[in-house]
Design a protein around this motif. Structure first.
Motif, mmCIF file in Angstrom:
data_model
loop_
_atom_site.group_PDB
_atom_site.id
_atom_site.type_symbol
_atom_site.label_atom_id
_atom_site.label_comp_id
_atom_site.label_asym_id
_atom_site.label_seq_id
_atom_site.Cartn_x
_atom_site.Cartn_y
_atom_site.Cartn_z
ATOM 1 N N THR A 1 4.063 9.162 1.836
ATOM 2 C CA THR A 1 4.102 7.742 0.748
ATOM 3 C C THR A 1 5.306 7.670 -0.580
ATOM 4 N N ASP A 2 5.560 6.690 -0.694
ATOM 5 C CA ASP A 2 6.855 6.435 -1.673
ATOM 6 C C ASP A 2 6.930 7.205 -2.253
ATOM 7 N N GLU A 3 6.170 8.281 -2.823
ATOM 8 C CA GLU A 3 6.344 9.663 -4.087
ATOM 9 C C GLU A 3 6.567 10.427 -2.758
ATOM 10 N N GLU A 4 6.589 10.794 -1.856
ATOM 11 C CA GLU A 4 7.118 11.599 -1.218
ATOM 12 C C GLU A 4 7.573 11.831 -0.325
ATOM 13 N N SER B 1 11.091 11.417 0.908
ATOM 14 C CA SER B 1 13.199 12.059 0.167
ATOM 15 C C SER B 1 14.136 11.216 -0.025
ATOM 16 N N ARG C 1 13.386 7.074 1.695
ATOM 17 C CA ARG C 1 13.682 5.878 0.617
ATOM 18 C C ARG C 1 14.170 5.270 0.887
ATOM 19 N N ARG D 1 5.736 4.784 8.211
ATOM 20 C CA ARG D 1 5.350 6.089 7.191
ATOM 21 C C ARG D 1 5.198 7.567 7.966
#
Lengths: 131, 131, 131, 131, 131, 131
Positions: free
Chosen positions: C8-11, C13, C17, C37
């Protein structure tokens, strides 16, 4: 979900409708499977494939059940999920017993095995096979 | 040239020799094709494959010629050149006529065609095929 | 479910990113599909594939839509379901009409058919093709 | 050597001869390649394939060179050696430049790469691709 | 849904039950996956495959994890979804790290890429490789 | 004969020459195999593939010999004759013993077998494999 829309009876053009009708009459069922509803996006191709299937899969020097089993074999090697399902259903409808199905799968598995072994060994074709 | 040496009669271990002998007796010929001379580099595998082929390709609820044609079909889909040559030779030896060969190739070609069309359309399996 | 987690976007690096950002900017959309992803589990590979795709799939002596259709053709032959879906979507986004899609599928189907027939016959390459 | 005899002009039946004649006239050459000499063992199939190729590979919403490149792409994925040779020759005859050939091979290679990566990851198709 | 029924413990014949028991004991788990429940429709084939898997996939000159990764590689090339899932689970159970998984996928992807490029170019095998 | 010319040292551009030089230095041999002479028709692609191969096939969490065996496995499944020859030569150069080669071929063969059996049965992925 498919990459093309499934053409319903309502959406079918006259050309498509005629093939749907012939499929229903030939198979003696009202059911039209997705293969035809997908191909119907290209009515000329659909008609050509239907004519080819009728010509190729009917009785000849090979019987229709043998042909369905050959079809399943190619489809398994090509990993065509839909094709395996539809032609296994067709083979069962044409009388394939569980024992025949089991034997078919053994031959498919054995061919898959030796195809891979032979490719890995890159064997040269024997002269005796070239006659 | 293969990626493994072809084991000659002279190089064959006792274990390999026993399989060569059984192949010759079973097939009633002195000829040992490259498939066996290549597999003979791994005697246990060679013996296991020979036993499997005898068990699978003999008569059952499907006749041996039908099995050879199914084998050819898988091998054509897998582009296994050696396998196509050897099993076409076997099918002819078991009586496959030119007409049957022609019909076999039509079914293989048609299956190749619809496998590709169906994969390109990503058709969903009809509920009717899932029973 | 995939054999690797979808990042996910949150995970993501910083390295991942940066690629996500470039994909979003290049494609002018916020959507990041599962291909990226999944690849994001191996940030170096992900970055390398993204750079390769930008270099290969952009305009050149072949136009981007032609390239997408070639991509679909390979993916259909390889039975890569995800690839067929994603590149069919890309081809449509690049303007592929229903008629072009139909023609593409006819060529894929025909090639599948003759590939299988030719393999079954094990034809020798004509001298004329070797120049 | 092929698994079927190559039918010479002298051996050709009237039905086969008519297709040979049409091939020669259509292509404006005396040369008949092995594909047709092999298919000629099954005159009906040969005629049907010739009609299909003329219908599919001619100009439409896709141009003939694009179709040849799609054909090469499928044939490379299917490892059909003869098909790659014959359709590469055809593409060159239709004007494929070395640069276009290079780009074609880059797309084929990239598709082969991501097809394998995606299959290894077993990615689920994004909802966005299902519309 | 599969093309054959999944054989439950209750439906299992004595012959099938004996293999189920051996699988459970060997793997130290009560879980029997669908591969075995499907193969159980043909008890002889099921037993033969189980014996082959035990013989081939155990430790030898290659370690079991390496063998699982080779298995995944073949399965990815063959687009066998179930096989990729089951052997990736097996590889993880045998200690495959995320880094090893990533490297495996890079090699699979690279091989897929060059396999396609080489097939498209129809390269001749160098003499140096034939020794 | 290939579908592209093999670029000789004399024909090589400066860009190609630089890659040839790096291949020779890295591998400590004067020999440049056809893979590179074919790719050299597209210098950018050639350079990119060489960089990718160096990055992927070198030591990591998997050792270089394991990677070569995985490469052979994919190439056997894809029937890429040249690739099987070149990577088998590479694996032998990296120390693959005849016993390891034999084990590799057993795993490839077994995977080919079960891939085909599983595809023919269209097994559903067990929930346990989806975690």
């Amino acid at each position: 979900m498919a990459t093309v829309p499934m053409i319903t009876d309502e959406e079918a053009s006259a050309e498509v409708r005629a093939v749907f009708d012939d499929i229903r009459k030939t198979r003696n069922t009202n059911f039209i499977n997705n293969f035809w509803r997908g191909l119907a996006n290209d009515p000329k191709q659909m008609k050509a494939v239907w004519e080819e299937i009728k010509a190729v899969m009917g009785p000849g020097t090979l019987d229709p059940l043998t042909k369905e089993m050959i079809y399943i074999a190619v489809s398994a090697a090509n990993a065509c999920s839909y094709c395996i399902h539809s032609h296994t259903a067709a083979a069962k409808a044409k009388g394939m017993s569980a024992e025949q199905h089991g034997e078919l799968m053994r031959v498919i598995a054995l061919a898959g095995k030796t195809n891979h072994a032979v490719n890995a060994m890159q064997l040269e074709v024997d002269e005796a096979f070239k006659v």
